[in-house]
Design a protein around this motif. Structure first.
Motif, mmCIF file in Angstrom:
data_model
loop_
_atom_site.group_PDB
_atom_site.id
_atom_site.type_symbol
_atom_site.label_atom_id
_atom_site.label_comp_id
_atom_site.label_asym_id
_atom_site.label_seq_id
_atom_site.Cartn_x
_atom_site.Cartn_y
_atom_site.Cartn_z
ATOM 1 N N ALA A 1 -0.130 14.916 40.425
ATOM 2 C CA ALA A 1 -1.473 14.944 39.840
ATOM 3 C C ALA A 1 -2.515 15.376 40.869
ATOM 4 C CB ALA A 1 -1.837 13.579 39.273
ATOM 5 N N MET A 2 -2.402 14.853 42.096
ATOM 6 C CA MET A 2 -3.362 15.200 43.143
ATOM 7 C C MET A 2 -3.185 16.649 43.596
ATOM 8 S SD MET A 2 -5.394 12.716 43.424
ATOM 9 C CE MET A 2 -5.151 12.575 41.648
ATOM 10 N N LYS A 3 -1.948 17.137 43.585
ATOM 11 C CA LYS A 3 -1.730 18.550 43.923
ATOM 12 C C LYS A 3 -2.357 19.445 42.865
ATOM 13 C CE LYS A 3 1.776 21.990 45.091
ATOM 14 N NZ LYS A 3 1.084 23.049 44.344
ATOM 15 N N SER A 4 -2.193 19.058 41.601
ATOM 16 C CA SER A 4 -2.799 19.822 40.520
ATOM 17 C C SER A 4 -4.320 19.809 40.630
ATOM 18 C CB SER A 4 -2.360 19.238 39.169
ATOM 19 O OG SER A 4 -2.968 19.917 38.096
ATOM 20 N N ALA A 5 -4.886 18.631 40.972
ATOM 21 C CA ALA A 5 -6.341 18.526 41.129
ATOM 22 C C ALA A 5 -6.824 19.380 42.300
ATOM 23 C CB ALA A 5 -6.739 17.069 41.341
ATOM 24 N N THR A 6 -6.055 19.396 43.377
ATOM 25 C CA THR A 6 -6.411 20.212 44.540
ATOM 26 C C THR A 6 -6.363 21.694 44.197
ATOM 27 O OG1 THR A 6 -5.536 18.511 46.039
ATOM 28 C CG2 THR A 6 -5.829 20.728 46.944
ATOM 29 N N ASP A 7 -5.312 22.103 43.479
ATOM 30 C CA ASP A 7 -5.193 23.506 43.071
ATOM 31 C C ASP A 7 -6.336 23.905 42.136
ATOM 32 O OD1 ASP A 7 -2.897 23.671 44.545
ATOM 33 O OD2 ASP A 7 -1.534 23.439 42.832
ATOM 34 N N ASN A 8 -6.699 23.003 41.224
ATOM 35 C CA ASN A 8 -7.818 23.280 40.318
ATOM 36 C C ASN A 8 -9.132 23.404 41.086
ATOM 37 O OD1 ASN A 8 -6.157 23.243 38.072
ATOM 38 N ND2 ASN A 8 -6.556 21.091 37.614
ATOM 39 N N ALA A 9 -9.284 22.564 42.110
ATOM 40 C CA ALA A 9 -10.486 22.637 42.939
ATOM 41 C C ALA A 9 -10.539 23.970 43.683
ATOM 42 C CB ALA A 9 -10.516 21.473 43.936
ATOM 43 N N ASP A 10 -9.389 24.423 44.179
ATOM 44 C CA ASP A 10 -9.335 25.731 44.858
ATOM 45 C C ASP A 10 -9.760 26.854 43.913
ATOM 46 O OD1 ASP A 10 -8.523 24.804 47.347
ATOM 47 O OD2 ASP A 10 -6.386 24.921 46.847
ATOM 48 N N ASP A 11 -9.247 26.790 42.691
ATOM 49 C CA ASP A 11 -9.600 27.815 41.705
ATOM 50 C C ASP A 11 -11.096 27.783 41.388
ATOM 51 O OD1 ASP A 11 -6.958 28.561 41.585
ATOM 52 O OD2 ASP A 11 -6.510 27.391 39.782
ATOM 53 N N LEU A 12 -11.641 26.568 41.246
ATOM 54 C CA LEU A 12 -13.057 26.432 40.928
ATOM 55 C C LEU A 12 -13.925 26.917 42.082
ATOM 56 C CD1 LEU A 12 -15.282 25.514 39.033
ATOM 57 C CD2 LEU A 12 -15.010 23.180 39.917
ATOM 58 N N ILE A 13 -13.515 26.594 43.308
ATOM 59 C CA ILE A 13 -14.268 27.036 44.488
ATOM 60 C C ILE A 13 -14.283 28.560 44.559
ATOM 61 C CG2 ILE A 13 -14.248 27.112 47.014
ATOM 62 C CD1 ILE A 13 -13.156 24.204 46.912
ATOM 63 N N SER A 14 -13.126 29.170 44.317
ATOM 64 C CA SER A 14 -13.055 30.641 44.334
ATOM 65 C C SER A 14 -13.956 31.245 43.274
ATOM 66 C CB SER A 14 -11.606 31.096 44.116
ATOM 67 O OG SER A 14 -10.778 30.665 45.160
ATOM 68 N N SER A 15 -13.946 30.641 42.095
ATOM 69 C CA SER A 15 -14.784 31.143 41.005
ATOM 70 C C SER A 15 -16.266 30.983 41.330
ATOM 71 C CB SER A 15 -14.438 30.393 39.719
ATOM 72 O OG SER A 15 -15.286 30.769 38.659
ATOM 73 N N LEU A 16 -16.635 29.827 41.882
ATOM 74 C CA LEU A 16 -18.037 29.577 42.223
ATOM 75 C C LEU A 16 -18.508 30.468 43.365
ATOM 76 C CD1 LEU A 16 -18.137 25.676 41.970
ATOM 77 C CD2 LEU A 16 -19.269 27.305 40.439
ATOM 78 N N GLU A 17 -17.638 30.689 44.349
ATOM 79 C CA GLU A 17 -18.008 31.564 45.462
ATOM 80 C C GLU A 17 -18.210 32.993 45.000
ATOM 81 O OE1 GLU A 17 -14.890 30.888 48.291
ATOM 82 O OE2 GLU A 17 -16.016 29.321 49.355
ATOM 83 N N LEU A 18 -17.362 33.433 44.058
ATOM 84 C CA LEU A 18 -17.529 34.765 43.496
ATOM 85 C C LEU A 18 -18.842 34.851 42.731
ATOM 86 C CD1 LEU A 18 -16.356 37.580 42.903
ATOM 87 C CD2 LEU A 18 -15.192 36.583 40.918
ATOM 88 N N LYS A 19 -19.130 33.812 41.969
ATOM 89 C CA LYS A 19 -20.384 33.757 41.214
ATOM 90 C C LYS A 19 -21.589 33.766 42.154
ATOM 91 C CE LYS A 19 -22.641 31.008 37.596
ATOM 92 N NZ LYS A 19 -22.499 29.809 36.722
ATOM 93 N N TYR A 20 -21.472 32.980 43.237
ATOM 94 C CA TYR A 20 -22.568 32.898 44.210
ATOM 95 C C TYR A 20 -22.778 34.247 44.903
ATOM 96 C CZ TYR A 20 -25.200 31.498 48.358
ATOM 97 O OH TYR A 20 -26.149 31.406 49.345
ATOM 98 N N ASN A 21 -21.695 34.896 45.297
ATOM 99 C CA ASN A 21 -21.806 36.185 45.982
ATOM 100 C C ASN A 21 -22.392 37.257 45.063
ATOM 101 O OD1 ASN A 21 -20.783 35.224 48.407
ATOM 102 N ND2 ASN A 21 -18.650 35.681 47.843
ATOM 103 N N ARG A 22 -21.999 37.222 43.808
ATOM 104 C CA ARG A 22 -22.560 38.197 42.858
ATOM 105 C C ARG A 22 -24.048 37.955 42.646
ATOM 106 N NH1 ARG A 22 -17.835 38.385 38.168
ATOM 107 N NH2 ARG A 22 -16.426 39.830 39.285
ATOM 108 N N ALA A 23 -24.415 36.669 42.539
ATOM 109 C CA ALA A 23 -25.835 36.338 42.365
ATOM 110 C C ALA A 23 -26.638 36.758 43.599
ATOM 111 C CB ALA A 23 -25.986 34.842 42.108
ATOM 112 N N ARG A 24 -26.063 36.542 44.779
ATOM 113 C CA ARG A 24 -26.763 36.923 46.007
ATOM 114 C C ARG A 24 -26.906 38.436 46.097
ATOM 115 N NH1 ARG A 24 -24.362 35.614 51.904
ATOM 116 N NH2 ARG A 24 -22.891 37.174 51.139
ATOM 117 N N GLN A 25 -25.844 39.160 45.743
ATOM 118 C CA GLN A 25 -25.916 40.617 45.755
ATOM 119 C C GLN A 25 -26.949 41.117 44.757
ATOM 120 O OE1 GLN A 25 -21.922 41.896 45.004
ATOM 121 N NE2 GLN A 25 -21.193 41.335 47.052
ATOM 122 N N ALA A 26 -26.990 40.466 43.583
ATOM 123 C CA ALA A 26 -27.982 40.860 42.585
ATOM 124 C C ALA A 26 -29.389 40.604 43.095
ATOM 125 C CB ALA A 26 -27.731 40.093 41.287
ATOM 126 N N ALA A 27 -29.553 39.466 43.778
ATOM 127 C CA ALA A 27 -30.875 39.136 44.325
ATOM 128 C C ALA A 27 -31.280 40.138 45.398
ATOM 129 C CB ALA A 27 -30.865 37.724 44.902
#
Length: 308
Positions: free
Chosen positions: A265-291
């Protein structure tokens, strides 16, 4: 309203913090799992010796003396007790829900009348579940350690068997999750009391399934015994040890499944967190580039206006 860059940045930091926690919990659960698996090796060596003696007794007439008398059976109102082994904590995946669902289904099949059974809860999750639903929780224990010792279980066995000897219940089953491997387990319900020839042989057959020829070997070993000091004295020692070994084995097995479920369960939660971090970082970088692009466009537009 669209999420601001600061909000996204805050979510990234928060998710990274959560990831550190789940990764640490995964490591702890994995260590506990490795420890209890090593501990199980010693238990298996012991219980194999006890089972060897019991296997002989199960094929003889010695265990017939251990059955309740017909008169006692007539006078006693049948009351079944179910030992439900769960965890004392959360974040163990589907571990608790699986054992509770399996126990409920088993009870519904064998004792549908709520007045005819009681719950003996080992683990806080199961105790809380049945208490909230008004079930008769006649015993609970929330002190079993992550790698339980034989001494711990002896105290539990003594209390539960005393309830049986006092006539509080007439039949006892133990319900728990059986560890298969690090990613899977299955529900088991086994009869512990009364301990007679049929129930012991049934337990032997289930635990020894897959060992080719084991039943034939046991049956061929049954011969006449010279018993000292007496058959009753032998039963008085061996039967309690067998009951203790069954209960200890079930708790050990359940704890192994619990640690495996927690680690998964904790490995799954860690993997999900990695996926979310990657998604958020991509979102943040796109927003910064747009800005940045917007700023450059505004500067360029302002400069062109000045040049006109």
């Amino acid at each position: 309203m669209a999420e601001s860059m600061n909000d996204v940045k805050h979510r990234i930091a928060s998710t990274k913090s959560t990831r550190q926690i789940t990764e640490a919990m995964q490591m702890v659960s994995t260590v506990k799992l490795n420890r209890i698996q090593a501990h199980t090796v010693n238990y298996n060596q012991y219980v194999s010796k006890v089972k060897s003696v019991i296997a002989h007794l199960a094929q003889s007439d010695l265990l017939e003396d251990n059955k309740p008398s017909s008169q006692d059976s007539k006078n006693a109102k049948k009351k079944t007790a179910y030992i439900a082994i769960s965890s004392d904590r959360g974040m163990v995946g589907s571990y608790n829900s699986n054992v509770i669902r399996g126990t409920n289904e088993f009870i519904e099949k064998h004792t549908p009348n709520t007045d005819d059974y009681m719950i003996l809860a080992i683990g806080g999750s199961g105790a809380d579940f049945y208490k909230k639903r008004g079930a008769n929780v006649a015993y609970e224990n929330r002190t079993v350690s992550d790698v339980p010792t034989y001494t711990e279980v002896q105290g539990i066995v003594k209390t539960i068997t005393s309830m049986y000897n006092d006539g509080i219940y007439t039949d006892l089953y133990i319900c728990y999750n059986h560890f298969i491997n690090r990613i899977s387990s299955d529900f088991r319900a086994e009869k512990l009391l009364p301990m007679d020839k049929d129930s012991i042989q049934s337990s032997m057959d289930e635990k020894d399934s897959g060992q080719a020829g084991s039943d034939v070997k046991v049956k061929n070993l049954i011969e006449d015994y010279d018993i000292e000091p007496s058959a009753k004295a032998v039963l008085g020692v061996v039967i309690p040890q067998y009951a203790e070994s069954l209960m200890y084995g079930a708790i050990l097995d359940a704890k192994t499944a619990e640690h495996a479920s927690s680690s998964t369960a904790m490995k799954s939660a860690t993997d999900n967190a990695d996926d979310l971090i990657s998604s958020l970082e991509l979102k943040y970088n796109r927003a910064r580039q747009a800005a940045i692009t917007t700023e450059i466009t505004e500067i360029t537009g302002g400069q062109e206006a000045l040049n006109q």
